[in-house]
Scaffold this active site. Sequence first.
Site, PDB file in Angstrom:
ATOM      1  N   GLY A  51      44.960  33.023  39.363  1.00 36.18           N
ATOM      2  CA  GLY A  51      43.683  32.713  38.945  1.00 36.18           C
ATOM      3  C   GLY A  51      43.951  32.849  37.199  1.00 36.18           C
ATOM      4  O   GLY A  51      44.920  32.571  36.907  1.00 36.18           O
ATOM      5  N   CYS A  52      42.928  33.013  36.445  1.00 37.04           N
ATOM      6  CA  CYS A  52      43.031  33.011  35.003  1.00 37.04           C
ATOM      7  C   CYS A  52      44.246  34.212  34.447  1.00 37.04           C
ATOM      8  O   CYS A  52      44.098  35.208  34.963  1.00 37.04           O
ATOM      9  CB  CYS A  52      41.699  33.605  34.532  1.00 37.04           C
ATOM     10  SG  CYS A  52      41.542  33.549  32.525  1.00 37.04           S
ATOM     11  N   PHE A  53      44.874  33.358  33.789  1.00 40.85           N
ATOM     12  CA  PHE A  53      46.013  34.373  33.293  1.00 40.85           C
ATOM     13  C   PHE A  53      45.556  35.591  32.361  1.00 40.85           C
ATOM     14  O   PHE A  53      46.282  36.438  32.218  1.00 40.85           O
ATOM     15  CB  PHE A  53      47.040  33.608  32.689  1.00 40.85           C
ATOM     16  CG  PHE A  53      46.972  32.520  31.664  1.00 40.85           C
ATOM     17  CD1 PHE A  53      45.830  32.387  30.879  1.00 40.85           C
ATOM     18  CD2 PHE A  53      48.028  31.565  31.451  1.00 40.85           C
ATOM     19  CE1 PHE A  53      45.634  31.488  30.179  1.00 40.85           C
ATOM     20  CE2 PHE A  53      47.618  30.376  30.754  1.00 40.85           C
ATOM     21  CZ  PHE A  53      46.485  30.450  29.889  1.00 40.85           C
ATOM     22  N   TRP A  54      44.291  35.247  31.766  1.00 41.62           N
ATOM     23  CA  TRP A  54      44.027  36.504  31.054  1.00 41.62           C
ATOM     24  C   TRP A  54      43.554  37.875  31.687  1.00 41.62           C
ATOM     25  O   TRP A  54      43.955  38.688  31.383  1.00 41.62           O
ATOM     26  CB  TRP A  54      42.676  36.163  30.116  1.00 41.62           C
ATOM     27  CG  TRP A  54      42.472  34.955  29.388  1.00 41.62           C
ATOM     28  CD1 TRP A  54      43.659  34.353  28.916  1.00 41.62           C
ATOM     29  CD2 TRP A  54      41.318  34.137  29.058  1.00 41.62           C
ATOM     30  NE1 TRP A  54      43.336  33.262  27.909  1.00 41.62           N
ATOM     31  CE2 TRP A  54      41.747  33.305  28.164  1.00 41.62           C
ATOM     32  CE3 TRP A  54      39.936  34.299  29.259  1.00 41.62           C
ATOM     33  CZ2 TRP A  54      40.949  32.089  27.617  1.00 41.62           C
ATOM     34  CZ3 TRP A  54      39.126  33.278  28.636  1.00 41.62           C
ATOM     35  CH2 TRP A  54      39.695  32.293  27.772  1.00 41.62           C
ATOM     36  N   CYS A  55      43.111  37.582  33.090  1.00 40.18           N
ATOM     37  CA  CYS A  55      43.076  38.522  33.856  1.00 40.18           C
ATOM     38  C   CYS A  55      44.289  39.273  34.439  1.00 40.18           C
ATOM     39  O   CYS A  55      44.279  40.476  34.326  1.00 40.18           O
ATOM     40  CB  CYS A  55      42.092  38.109  35.133  1.00 40.18           C
ATOM     41  SG  CYS A  55      40.495  37.287  34.740  1.00 40.18           S
TER      42      CYS A  55
END
Length: 220
Positions: A51-55
């Site tokens: 999923g989102c690489f920030w997470c």
Amino acid sequence: MKKLVIVLSILLCFSCHNQAQTNLKQQAVINADPIEVPLENGLAKAYFASGCFWCVEAIYESVKGVDEVISGYAGGFTDNPTYELSNTGRTGHAEAVEVIYNPNIVSFSTLVDVYFGSQDPTQFNGQGPDRGSQYRSIIFYQNEGQKKIILDKKTALAKRLDAKIGAEVYPFQKFWIAEGYHQDFEKRNPNQRYVRAVSIPRLNRFKEKFPELLKESAKH
């Protein structure tokens, strides 16, 4: 009307052809021999898309033995992917992270446990509100030993949950570092709307689930 049918037929033909070409290129990535990244100053590297690489970056940075995590793109068939291009879903890449870790402190096997334990493993083609191939789950292996670890854990998880597991398993080929503003995004932007609504809750769920894996600095 006849001309319209002919035009639509031609467009459909090109569309199918392009899709076939894309699938062939992606299949070549999946079928490639893995590339093994050598240790550097005693540190190893592992690659995950979830999923989102920030997470995902924030989750792995909270784990004992992890030295650094870098956001980027992997798993695709195009060179020099950007955030804008990968978000079209046409590059084959997924948002991914490079986890730089000390194998004497944390094992690759444990990093895979972190991977499965920090997402919805039954969600396909995305995580949470982020949907599309650019957000699909992929675990990358660099050798047959890593591949066996991944597949064994994936099989056991599917049996335990009695469900299909969304994560794809790819041979590692190349990691493209994302734009600078994506690095440490959650840490630098704690009040950003997405971070507050999605990233921080996801990180906190992981912390509650795996307190024994956390760095001291991540326990507060």
